[in-house]
Design a protein around this motif. Structure first.
Motif, PDB file in Angstrom:
ATOM      1  N   LEU A 123     174.110  29.422  12.677  1.00 46.22           N
ATOM      2  CA  LEU A 123     174.028  29.966  12.322  1.00 46.22           C
ATOM      3  C   LEU A 123     172.265  31.162  12.246  1.00 46.22           C
ATOM      4  O   LEU A 123     171.764  31.990  12.483  1.00 46.22           O
ATOM      5  N   ALA A 124     171.409  30.760  11.884  1.00 46.90           N
ATOM      6  CA  ALA A 124     169.680  30.438  11.585  1.00 46.90           C
ATOM      7  C   ALA A 124     169.408  30.673  12.670  1.00 46.90           C
ATOM      8  O   ALA A 124     168.775  32.276  13.199  1.00 46.90           O
ATOM      9  N   GLY A 125     169.347  30.169  14.410  1.00 45.88           N
ATOM     10  CA  GLY A 125     169.314  30.357  15.136  1.00 45.88           C
ATOM     11  C   GLY A 125     169.876  31.795  16.181  1.00 45.88           C
ATOM     12  O   GLY A 125     169.318  32.648  16.364  1.00 45.88           O
ATOM     13  N   VAL A 126     170.845  32.295  15.055  1.00 46.04           N
ATOM     14  CA  VAL A 126     171.751  33.582  15.866  1.00 46.04           C
ATOM     15  C   VAL A 126     171.405  34.743  15.018  1.00 46.04           C
ATOM     16  O   VAL A 126     171.170  35.630  16.120  1.00 46.04           O
ATOM     17  N   SER A 127     170.288  35.029  13.568  1.00 47.97           N
ATOM     18  CA  SER A 127     169.592  35.132  12.817  1.00 47.97           C
ATOM     19  C   SER A 127     168.634  35.312  13.483  1.00 47.97           C
ATOM     20  O   SER A 127     167.701  36.303  13.410  1.00 47.97           O
ATOM     21  N   ALA A 128     167.416  34.394  13.942  1.00 41.71           N
ATOM     22  CA  ALA A 128     166.462  34.879  14.945  1.00 41.71           C
ATOM     23  C   ALA A 128     166.826  35.144  15.940  1.00 41.71           C
ATOM     24  O   ALA A 128     165.666  35.721  16.308  1.00 41.71           O
ATOM     25  N   LEU A 129     167.325  34.958  16.523  1.00 41.34           N
ATOM     26  CA  LEU A 129     167.207  35.922  17.977  1.00 41.34           C
ATOM     27  C   LEU A 129     167.892  36.882  18.102  1.00 41.34           C
ATOM     28  O   LEU A 129     167.446  38.000  18.817  1.00 41.34           O
ATOM     29  N   VAL A 130     168.773  37.285  16.793  1.00 40.53           N
ATOM     30  CA  VAL A 130     168.581  39.011  16.494  1.00 40.53           C
ATOM     31  C   VAL A 130     167.456  39.709  16.210  1.00 40.53           C
ATOM     32  O   VAL A 130     167.364  41.042  16.171  1.00 40.53           O
ATOM     33  N   GLY A 131     166.872  39.199  15.595  1.00 39.55           N
ATOM     34  CA  GLY A 131     166.090  39.450  14.869  1.00 39.55           C
ATOM     35  C   GLY A 131     164.536  39.853  15.933  1.00 39.55           C
ATOM     36  O   GLY A 131     163.817  40.648  16.232  1.00 39.55           O
TER      37      GLY A 131
END
Length: 568
Positions: free
Chosen positions: A431-439
Motif C-alpha cells: 500500500l505504501a508503494g501504491v501511494s508513492a506511485l500515485v504521488g
C-alpha cells in the motif's frame, strides 16, 4: 534447613530463567526487522480504524468488524501516543513475548524447568509465531490470552481460584470470539485428568460466564458474516498446511516433530492429575478440528484464527523429548540405583517415582541404625535433586543444555523463513508503494477510481500520495459513514460523473481486470462497465498485488504528457 532453603532458591532461579530466557529470545525475534516499510491491507485497516474517534469506532462496529472491536479500542489508545507502523506492531510483539513466557511457565508447572525452557524456546523459534508477532492485528494477543487462561486452569484444578481463569478467558474471547473453542480443549484436558465432579462444576460455572459475556458479540458478528464470504471449506491440504506452520514449515523438522509428539501423545491420560500431554494435545488439536468441521457447512476457518492452538505443539513435542531422554538415560545408566534406606524411611506424599533414596543419618534413634517412621525425613518431588550425587545432577543440567542447543539448531534452520518474513514483499500487497506511485504520476486534480472500493485502503493508510486527487466515486468518507472504505455514489450518479471525464486513473487488483469477475454490487458493475466499454488503457503501473492504470476515452486523441489537471 539451610541446605533446603538454598535448594529452594536454586529451584526458583531455574524456574525464573526457564521463563525469562524464551521471553528475551521472543522479544529479539519480534523486534528484528519490525520497521519494515509498508503496511499490508489488514494492518492498514487496523491503522485507519484505530485513528478514528471512539464514537466513530463505535459507529463502525455496528455495521462491520465487530469481532475486532475491543482490539480497535485498545489500538486507539496505543496509536494516540504515536501513530506509526512500529507502534502499530508493538502490542503484537508484546503479546507474542507474553505467550512465549506462558508456554514456558506451563512446562515448568506441569513438568520441570528444563521442559518449560525447551517449550518456550521452541515456541519462539516457530516462524508462524514470528510472523504474527510483527503484524498489527489481534492474533498474538489472543494467543497470549489463551496460554494465560490455560495456565490459570492448571492452577485452579490444583487448588487455585476459578475466577481469574474465567476473567482472562472472557477478555480473550471478546478480543476474538473464535478463542471460545479453547473451552472444548480444556474440557478434554479435565476428562483426561479424571477430575472429580466438584471441579467439573466449578469449571462449568466459569465456562458459562465466558459464554454469557461473549453471546452479545456473537449475535452482532453473526449479522456481519458477509465479511468472511471469501473463505472456503478446508480440506486435507489445509490440515497439512496447518501442521507445517505449527512445526515450522521445514521438511527436515516435520518428521522428528511428529515422532516426538507421538511419544508424548500416549501420556495424555493421567490418573486424577493434569499431565503435560493432557494439556498440550487438546489445545493443539481440538480448536482447529472443531473450526474445520464447522467450516464444512459454513466456511469460517483460517489458520490465523487458531494461532493460539500452536502453543500446544512445542509443549507436546518437548514432553516427547523429555520422555525419550528419560528412556535413553535409563538405558545408559543400566538402571543403576543408589544405596537404599531401611524400609522405615518415609518420603512424603509428593515423592517422585524413581526419586533417590537417602541412607539413614548417623545418630538416628531408630533400631539397627534406621530412621523411625515418625522421625523420617520427607522428600517432595521438587526437592528430589537434593539427594542426587553431584555428578548425576551435572548430567541433568547437561541434558537441559543439550535440549537448548537442539532448539537453537532448530532456530538456525528456521532463520531463512524468519528473514524472508521480514521483507515488505513477503506480504500480498504494498500500500505504501501504491501511494508513492500515485504521488509521482498522478497530478493534483486528476480523477481517481478505486475498483473495487476496498482498494481505497491505500489512500486511507497513506493519504500523502493521494493529496489533491479527485475520488470520483466517493460520496461519504469512511469515518463519517461508519464503514471501512466509505459510501460511494449510486450507479446512475457514477455514470454521470464518469461521463464527463476524458481520462481517469484506476487503482485496481488483478482479479477485477479478469473477464470472469462479476461483482454483485451495482456500483462496482457500473465502474467495470464504464472503464471497459467507454475507455481504453494508455498506461499501466504494477506494484505487488495492485495495479494503477490510466484510462482515456476511446474517441479522444491522446499524446504523451497531455494528462493535465482539469482536462476532464
Amino acid at each position: 534447613m539451610l541446605n533446603a532453603g538454598m535448594s529452594r532458591l536454586s529451584e526458583r532461579r531455574a524456574e525464573y530463567l526457564a521463563v525469562l530466557v524464551p521471553v528475551v529470545v521472543m522479544c529479539a525475534i519480534g523486534l528484528w526487522g519490525l520497521d519494515r516499510d509498508g503496511m499490508w491491507r489488514d494492518e492498514a485497516v487496523t491503522f485507519q480504524v484505530a485513528r478514528r474517534s471512539v464514537p466513530q469506532i463505535r459507529h463502525l462496529l455496528g455495521s462491520v468488524d465487530a469481532v475486532h472491536g475491543l482490539y480497535y479500542l485498545l489500538m486507539h489508545l496505543v496509536l494516540a501516543v504515536h501513530p506509526g507502523e512500529v507502534v502499530l506492531r508493538l502490542p503484537s510483539v508484546f503479546g507474542a513475548a507474553l505467550a512465549t513466557g506462558l508456554v514456558a511457565a506451563l512446562g515448568v508447572r506441569l513438568c520441570r524447568p528444563r521442559v518449560g525452557l525447551w517449550a518456550g524456546l521452541a515456541y519462539a523459534a516457530t516462524p508462524m509465531v514470528g510472523h504474527y508477532a510483527q503484524e498489527g492485528r489481534s492474533y498474538a494477543l489472543v494467543a497470549a490470552g489463551v496460554a494465560g487462561a490455560t495456565l490459570l486452569l492448571v492452577r485452579a484444578v490444583r487448588g487455585g481460584r476459578w475466577w481469574p481463569y474465567g476473567a482472562v478467558l472472557a477478555v480473550t474471547c471478546v478480543l476474538h470470539e473464535f478463542a471460545v473453542l479453547v473451552l472444548l480443549a480444556h474440557a478434554c484436558t479435565l476428562a483426561f485428568a479424571r477430575v472429580p465432579g466438584t471441579t467439573w462444576r466449578r469449571w462449568g460455572c466459569a465456562a458459562g460466564a465466558v459464554v454469557v459475556v461473549l453471546l452479545p458479540l456473537v449475535l452482532v458478528s453473526w449479522g456481519q458474516s458477509a465479511q468472511v464470504a471469501w473463505l472456503t471449506a478446508p480440506d486435507g491440504r489445509s490440515v497439512e498446511e496447518l501442521l507445517e506452520r505449527f512445526t515450522g514449515s521445514s521438511p527436515l523438522l516435520l518428521g522428528p516433530y511428529l515422532v516426538l509428539m507421538a511419544l508424548a501423545g500416549g501420556m495424555a491420560r493421567a490418573k486424577r492429575d493434569l499431565s503435560p500431554a493432557g494439556v498440550a494435545l487438546p489445545l493443539m488439536v481440538v480448536p482447529p478440528a472443531v473450526l474445520m468441521g464447522i467450516s464444512q457447512i459454513s466456511p469460517l476457518y483460517d489458520d490465523r484464527y487458531v494461532l493460539y492452538s500452536l502453543a500446544g505443539a512445542p509443549l507436546l513435542a518437548v514432553v516427547g523429548a523429555e520422555r525419550a531422554a528419560g528412556v535413553l538415560g535409563r538405558l545408559r545408566t543400566g538402571r543403576r540405583r543408589l544405596p537404599a534406606v531401611p524400609r522405615q524411611a518415609s518420603y512424603g506424599h509428593g515423592a517422585a517415582v524413581g526419586a533417590p533414596v537417602l541412607p539413614a543419618p548417623r545418630g538416628s534413634a531408630g533400631r539397627g541404625g534406621g530412621v523411625a517412621l515418625r522421625d523420617a525425613p520427607r522428600i517432595s518431588a521438587s526437592r528430589a535433586h537434593d539427594a542426587v550425587p553431584p555428578s548425576l545432577w551435572v548430567r541433568w543440567r547437561g541434558g537441559a543444555l543439550l535440549g537448548v542447543l537442539a532448539v537453537c539448531a532448530v532456530l538456525v534452520a528456521q532463520l531463512p523463513l524468519l528473514r524472508a518474513d521480514r521483507r515488505a514483499d513477503h506480504r500480498p500487497d504494498d500500500l505504501a508503494g501504491v501511494s508513492a506511485l500515485v504521488g509521482r504520476v498522478v497530478r493534483p486534480g486528476d480523477p481517481v477510481l478505486f475498483l473495487p472500493s476496498l482498494e481505497r485502503r491505500s489512500a486511507l493508510a497513506y493519504p500523502a500520495g493521494f493529496k489533491g486527487v479527485r475520488d470520483v466515486a466517493l460520496d461519504v468518507p469512511a469515518a463519517e459513514d461508519g464503514t471501512l472504505y466509505g459510501r460511494e455514489a449510486g450507479p446512475a450518479e457514477l455514470r454521470r460523473r464518469l461521463g464527463g471525464l476524458t481520462y481517469v486513473w484506476v487503482v485496481t487488483e488483478p482479479f477485477a481486470l479478469r473477464s470472469t469477475w462479476a461483482p454483485s454490487n451495482p456500483t462496482e458493475r457500473a465502474k467495470l462497465a464504464m472503464v471497459t466499454q467507454e475507455f481504453i488503457t494508455r498506461e499501466e503501473y504494477v506494484r505487488r498485488g495492485i495495479t494503477l492504470r490510466l484510462y482515456v476515452r476511446r474517441e479522444e486523441p491522446w499524446s504523451a504528457g497531455s494528462t493535465q489537471p482539469g482536462a476532464s
